[in-house]
Design a protein around this motif. Structure first.
Motif, PDB file in Angstrom:
ATOM      1  N   SER A 304       0.739 -23.928  17.707  1.00 16.13           N
ATOM      2  CA  SER A 304       0.318 -23.015  18.772  1.00 16.13           C
ATOM      3  C   SER A 304      -0.519 -21.899  18.178  1.00 16.13           C
ATOM      4  CB  SER A 304       1.534 -22.417  19.470  1.00 16.13           C
ATOM      5  OG  SER A 304       2.334 -23.434  19.976  1.00 16.13           O
ATOM      6  N   TRP A 305      -0.085 -21.428  17.043  1.00 11.84           N
ATOM      7  CA  TRP A 305      -0.879 -20.392  16.353  1.00 11.84           C
ATOM      8  C   TRP A 305      -2.254 -20.955  15.974  1.00 11.84           C
ATOM      9  CZ3 TRP A 305      -2.608 -20.840  11.271  1.00 11.84           C
ATOM     10  CH2 TRP A 305      -3.270 -19.713  10.782  1.00 11.84           C
ATOM     11  N   ALA A 306      -2.281 -22.200  15.440  1.00 10.69           N
ATOM     12  CA  ALA A 306      -3.557 -22.799  15.034  1.00 10.69           C
ATOM     13  C   ALA A 306      -4.480 -22.965  16.238  1.00 10.69           C
ATOM     14  CB  ALA A 306      -3.317 -24.142  14.347  1.00 10.69           C
ATOM     15  N   MET A 307      -3.900 -23.273  17.416  1.00  9.17           N
ATOM     16  CA  MET A 307      -4.738 -23.384  18.619  1.00  9.17           C
ATOM     17  C   MET A 307      -5.316 -22.028  18.993  1.00  9.17           C
ATOM     18  SD  MET A 307      -2.572 -26.125  20.827  1.00  9.17           S
ATOM     19  CE  MET A 307      -3.565 -26.101  22.310  1.00  9.17           C
ATOM     20  N   THR A 308      -4.495 -20.987  18.823  1.00 11.08           N
ATOM     21  CA  THR A 308      -4.986 -19.636  19.093  1.00 11.08           C
ATOM     22  C   THR A 308      -6.174 -19.316  18.186  1.00 11.08           C
ATOM     23  OG1 THR A 308      -2.704 -19.027  19.509  1.00 11.08           O
ATOM     24  CG2 THR A 308      -4.261 -17.228  19.315  1.00 11.08           C
ATOM     25  N   GLU A 309      -6.063 -19.761  16.934  1.00  7.11           N
ATOM     26  CA  GLU A 309      -7.114 -19.473  15.953  1.00  7.11           C
ATOM     27  C   GLU A 309      -8.252 -20.485  16.036  1.00  7.11           C
ATOM     28  OE1 GLU A 309      -6.582 -16.954  13.142  1.00  7.11           O
ATOM     29  OE2 GLU A 309      -5.340 -16.295  14.800  1.00  7.11           O
TER      30      GLU A 309
END
Lengths: 395, 375
Positions: A304-309
């Motif tokens: 989810s963090w990687a999608m944010t980034e």
């Protein structure tokens, strides 16, 4: 690097837990139980529309679609909590097809379809597999033939889950039968399930869950129903599948189940002198389950963090899918050993206990996740190639 | 929730990797095999000290960088990747950190600045036994505000190279923690030969006098022991992560080059899938380890998360080590190829401070008492 939720995220989680305590009435729970944890009933529909009205489904979406402009992490917290609450959330529509339509769809899809999805008013089933196209998805034979300004679609799809109560099918069809490489001649369509040429027959599964075979008989749609580039469907399929793979590994329900099994084991009598939780083998099963679920949690948080980034990698999406699916099965087995023969009673049986009966059902439904959403063998191929740069055998 | 590196973290990782890549290779490590030399590259240690890396988590007032345990852990991950012959775990994690956390201002002012500069080398008796392992059998009798020590410690890393040892000991009031100079009268050392060639010694103490000024905690030392062992355990996980990642990448490269039946063996699905499983394993270890480091760095409760990280460190270390050896065939065990030393370290990190089974039992017991559930 800070692997903890912010205060605001923790507050959001608490708010959602309160919201779902109220939303999940006993009547809604009973209906979901009746529908094998798949949804589709009247109360289920009403609850979905309410979540939409209350602005939850589009929490992490841009305002232009009717969202609230928060990040994928907040969106993920919502999905985790709705699933933890025991609501069969149609995440394939909202978390995988929806975002793919927003990214690649035309004006009609972005201005009508996507906002309706976020309002909880529109559901999409996925039409990829066919009798002759499973793992080798590029072998699809369902065809879309140009006729004037329209397309005429003919073919059959398999495992079209939820299709019997969905509004559209996200359909992969061959538009170029002569493409030199077979995955180059596929296009994506949004086909209305209300069309007279659309039909479905149920397929009943080991887990009790219904899925479908769906049939497309001379369905005529305008070119506006085509998504993305002509013959460029493969890219959309892989994009959707990457999102699907992430959505499949939702750890909300399993962490809740874990906590319930611990509580049960602490109170349950094992023999005259001790509780279930006091048995060393039970403690080992609990700890092994706990360590597996913790990793599922961290893997999805990281993604989810990687999608944010904007840095979600193919290898990591596949790693999440393999680890999560095999982890679920292992945890169901480990927790199932703890509840022992109570976990052999179906939920409507005399003497059935809630958590144990859930494990009885989950253990039956779990086999789908190692091959659904892309067989784990294919995922491992992707991991060694995209994650470790190892050469792949030609197929 | 942030899985990215800060600019400082990026810089530190890059700096550490550059120094270690330049200084550590199969040919430099050759010197220490079979205990031909003590496994301590003093030139490399000097370079790391000059770059300030061992003092990452030491406060600026004591001459450190004033960063956290997260940053120290990322440095240790790089040490694991290169299996560098330097005493960072002994000196930083079992020496400077507990002093900084628990010792008086006087002791800190006296020892931390020279330790951060590398003029003094510290180690501690925290590396033996399993989960929550017992304090070594050293008895402390009160004497002139300090103690007189008698007993033994089974194994302390870099004890012979160290100037001061941090020892938990048994006194009438429970556990005390003291500093013992390695050249003090009555201290006798016997070298151990460990599987991975790290310098270790067992210590005998006969009427060793500890002055009042060298008593870190006269009582209540249990807290220091628990705190330090938790940090040591997380540090081992970080070291395991670096070593496992490196071994895995070595195997991925090797199988991509090595040809049999006319094709790279990486193109066999059975080989590719075994490596894919390593990739997933290493990712699990990475995330659990980073989480444990992150929580400890913020001084948050992390017992459950450290236990879970160590369960993975043990399982992943074992599985990755054997998978990597296997796909290398004979090359993996050939001492002219660099993999074999990694296998020794993966084994050391797996077993030290509680194997997967021991950690599983400890976590299971806590869960059965209602601790460590999901929130």
């Amino acid at each position: 690097m800070k692997i903890q939720f912010t205060e605001a995220q923790l507050a959001l989680r608490d708010e959602l837990r309160g919201y779902f305590r109220e939303l999940m009435t006993p009547e809604l729970r009973a209906e979901c139980e009746r529908d094998m944890g798949e949804g589709g009933g009247l109360l289920w529909r009403a609850a979905l529309a309410r979540m939409g009205r209350d602005g939850w489904i589009g929490l992490g979406w841009p305002k232009e679609y009717g969202g609230r402009d928060m990040s994928p992490m907040e969106q993920f917290i919502f999905v985790e909590e709705v699933m933890r609450a025991g609501y069969p959330f149609p995440f394939l529509t909202t978390e995988s097809v929806g975002p793919t339509l927003a990214e690649h769809g035309n004006e009609w899809m972005r201005e009508e379809i996507v906002p309706k999805i976020l309002r909880g008013e529109l559901l999409v089933s996925i039409g990829y597999s066919e009798p002759g196209a499973g793992t080798d998805l590029a072998a699809v034979r369902t065809s879309a033939v140009r006729d004037g300004d329209d397309w005429v679609i003919n073919g059959q799809k398999m495992w079209t889950s939820l299709a019997h109560f969905c509004d559209y099918t996200w359909l992969a069809a061959r538009t170029d039968p002569d493409a030199p490489k077979k995955h180059k001649g596929i296009s994506m369509f949004l086909v209305p399930n209300s069309d007279p040429g659309w039909s479905c027959t149920p397929v009943h599964t080991l887990g009790g869950v219904r899925t479908n075979a769906t049939f497309y008989d001379n369905i005529r749609v305008s070119d506006a129903h085509r998504v993305g580039e002509l013959h460029g469907g493969w890219k959309l399929i892989t994009s959707q599948l990457n999102r699907e793979r992430l959505s499949l590994i939702n750890f909300g329900p399993i962490s809740e189940l874990f906590n319930q099994v611990v509580h049960w084991a602490r109170g349950a009598v094992y023999d005259e002198a001790s509780t279930v939780a006091e048995q060393p083998w039970v403690q080992a099963n609990l700890a092994r389950s706990r360590a597996l679920i913790e990793c599922m949690k961290l893997i999805v948080y990281k993604q989810s963090w990687a999608m944010t980034e904007g840095t979600l990698g193919m290898a990591d999406a596949s790693a999440a899918k393999v680890f999560g699916s095999e982890g679920f099965i292992e945890v169901y087995r480990l927790l199932g050993e703890i509840v022992a023969d109570s976990g052999l009673l179906r939920s409507h049986s005399a003497g059935a206990q809630e958590q144990a009966a859930r494990i009885e059902r989950l253990y039956r439904t779990a086999s789908i996740i190692t091959f659904g959403g892309g067989a784990n063998e294919i995922q491992r191929d992707i991991i060694s190639a995209a994650g470790l740069w190892m050469p792949r055998a030609s197929r | 929730m942030d899985f990215g590196f800060s600019d400082i973290q990026d810089e530190l990782r890059g700096l550490a990797r550059k120094i270690l890549d330049d200084a550590v290779s199969a040919s430099t490590l050759l010197a220490y095999d079979e205990y031909a030399e003590p496994r301590f590259d003093r030139a490399l240690w000097r370079t790391l000290l000059d770059a300030g890396l061992p003092g990452i988590a030491v406060a600026e007032e004591h001459g450190g960088m004033g960063l956290g345990f997260m940053e120290l852990g990322l440095f240790i991950e790089e040490l694991g990747r290169s299996i560098a012959p330097v005493p960072v775990l002994a000196h930083c994690v079992s020496g400077m950190l507990p002093l900084q956390q628990f010792a008086s201002a006087d002791i800190q002012a006296r020892l931390l600045p020279p330790a951060a500069r590398g003029e003094l080398l510290l180690s501690g008796a925290f590396w033996t036994g399993s989960v929550g392992g017992a304090v070594e059998p050293v008895q402390a009798l009160p004497a002139e505000g300090g103690f007189i020590l008698n007993g033994s410690c089974r194994g302390i890393p870099f004890a012979r190279q160290a100037d001061w040892l941090l020892l938990p000991v048994h006194s009438a009031n429970g556990v005390a923690v003291v500093l013992v100079a390695t050249d003090a009268a009555g201290v006798q050392m016997t070298d151990l030969q460990m599987t991975h060639f790290e310098p270790y010694a067992q210590i005998e103490l006969s009427d060793v006098r500890v002055a009042a000024a060298d008593v870190v905690m006269a009582s209540g030392g249990e807290a220091l022991v628990a705190w330090t062992r938790e940090h040591c355990t997380a540090a081992l996980c970080a070291q395991q992560l670096g070593a496992a990642d490196r071994a895995m990448r070595m195997a991925a490269s090797y199988t991509s080059e090595r040809k049999q039946f006319g094709v790279p063996i990486a193109t066999f699905q059975a080989v590719g899938h075994r490596m894919a499983d390593c990739y997933i394993d290493v990712e699990c270890l990475r995330l659990c380890t980073w989480q444990a480091l992150s929580l400890l760095s913020e001084a948050r409760a992390a017992t459950t998360e450290v236990q879970i990280a160590k369960i993975w460190a043990g399982d992943v270390g074992h599985r990755v080590s054997y998978a990597c050896q296997h796909v290398h065939g004979g090359t993996g065990i050939d001492r002219d190829y660099p993999l074999w030393r990694y296998c020794l370290w993966l084994r050391f990190n797996e077993v030290t401070l509680g194997s997967s089974s021991a950690q599983t039992a400890a976590l299971g017991q806590r869960l059965s008492q209602g601790e460590g559930l999901f929130t």
